[in-house]
Design an enzyme around this catalytic site. Structure first.
Site, short mmCIF file in Angstrom:
data_model
loop_
_atom_site.label_atom_id
_atom_site.label_comp_id
_atom_site.label_asym_id
_atom_site.label_seq_id
_atom_site.Cartn_x
_atom_site.Cartn_y
_atom_site.Cartn_z
N ASP A 13 0.82 -1.21 0.00
CA ASP A 13 0.00 0.00 0.00
C ASP A 13 0.86 1.26 0.00
O ASP A 13 2.00 1.25 0.46
CB ASP A 13 -0.92 -0.03 1.23
CG ASP A 13 -2.12 0.89 1.08
OD1 ASP A 13 -2.35 1.41 -0.04
OD2 ASP A 13 -2.84 1.10 2.08
N HIS A 30 2.89 3.24 -8.85
CA HIS A 30 2.67 1.82 -9.16
C HIS A 30 3.88 1.24 -9.89
O HIS A 30 4.30 0.12 -9.65
CB HIS A 30 1.42 1.65 -10.02
CG HIS A 30 0.15 2.08 -9.33
ND1 HIS A 30 -0.12 1.76 -8.02
CD2 HIS A 30 -0.92 2.81 -9.76
CE1 HIS A 30 -1.30 2.26 -7.68
NE2 HIS A 30 -1.80 2.91 -8.71
N LEU A 124 10.49 -21.07 -4.38
CA LEU A 124 9.59 -20.09 -3.78
C LEU A 124 8.27 -20.12 -4.56
O LEU A 124 8.28 -20.15 -5.79
CB LEU A 124 10.20 -18.67 -3.89
CG LEU A 124 9.28 -17.53 -3.45
CD1 LEU A 124 9.25 -17.40 -1.92
CD2 LEU A 124 9.73 -16.19 -4.05
#
Ligand code: IPE
Ligand code: IPE
Ligand code: MG
Length: 232
Positions: A13, A30, A124
């Site tokens: 955020d 972004h 991962l």
């Protein structure tokens, strides 16, 4: 480090505010945030985290201005296209969870492609939550369950049996949920799965959250005492 969480989840955020502080458009935030994604993936591999999940776009985020939604979707599509080789090289398994039917069919197909290409990887698991909300997840689980099982079977269900109907089936619950940018809320994220997660909040906005900030969060996690309602 002593105790490494198996599953780290991040509510990424503060991109918009980070950009505004620099007199730039929200979209610039972004774009810079995508660099943090790369850094955190690398950090998790180094530290030995097995699952990294990222809240990238919520069901509620569809209500943002059309121009910002399009930018985010294009950014996602570009990243998915660019990351194929890197993920194969680093043995990363890629998954996207959420209300996939709402995504653009071209993006959805590219995602499926990458999921299939990386399905055998085990170093991962990288999970992107896209068009996701915790309440949506629980409701879709209930609907599918009710359609597939008899009332008797449903009656016999235990709490643990519900996990496999959520979109996160087979994925361990997050040990640590990080939220950046100083907001102190869950914003409809992993409501069921986060029942016993440790929370870590930082004022740092997502574009500034890199390897060092991840390390700090993991150090803090290692100091936590997870009691699960018991006493010592
Ligand atoms: C997080 O940053 C990215 C998404 C939710 C898609 P924001 O876009 O929410 O940035 P702020 O919170 O407005 O600063
Ligand atoms: C939560 O961030 C969703 C994502 C990070 C994808 P928001 O910025 O959308 O959350 P609110 O609106 O501040 O609760
Ligand atoms: Mg926000």
């Amino acid at each position: 480090m002593d105790r490494i969480p198996e599953h780290v989840s991040i509510i990424m955020d503060g991109n918009g505010r980070w950009a505004a502080e620099r007199g730039r458009e929200r979209t610039f935030g972004h774009q810079e945030g995508a660099k943090s994604v790369r850094a955190v993936i690398e950090g998790c591999i180094r530290e030995g985290v097995k699952y990294l999940s990222l809240y990238a776009f919520s069901e509620e985020n569809w209500n943002r201005p059309q121009q910002e939604v399009s930018f985010l979707m294009d950014l996602m599509a570009r990243e998915v296209a660019d990351e194929m080789e890197e993920m194969l090289e680093n043995r990363i398994r890629f998954r996207v969870l959420g209300n996939r039917g709402r995504l653009d069919p071209v993006l959805n197909a590219a995602i499926t492609n990458l999921e299939e290409a990386t399905a055998g990887n085990d170093r991962l698991t990288l999970i992107l939550f896209l068009s996701y909300s915790g309440k949506w997840d629980i409701l879709q689980a209930v609907k599918r369950l009710a359609a597939a099982k008899s009332p008797e079977e449903i009656e016999a269900m235990q709490i643990g049996d519900f996990d496999s109907w959520l979109v996160t089936a087979g994925i361990p619950d997050p040990d640590l949920i990080i939220r950046t940018s100083g907001e102190l809320r869950i914003s409809n994220y992993l409501l069921w799965q986060g029942a016993y997660s440790e929370f870590y909040f930082t004022d740092v906005c997502w574009p500034d959250f890199r390897m060092e900030q991840l390390h700090q969060a993991l150090e803090e996690y290692a100091r936590r005492d997870r009691r699960y309602g018991k006493v010592k």
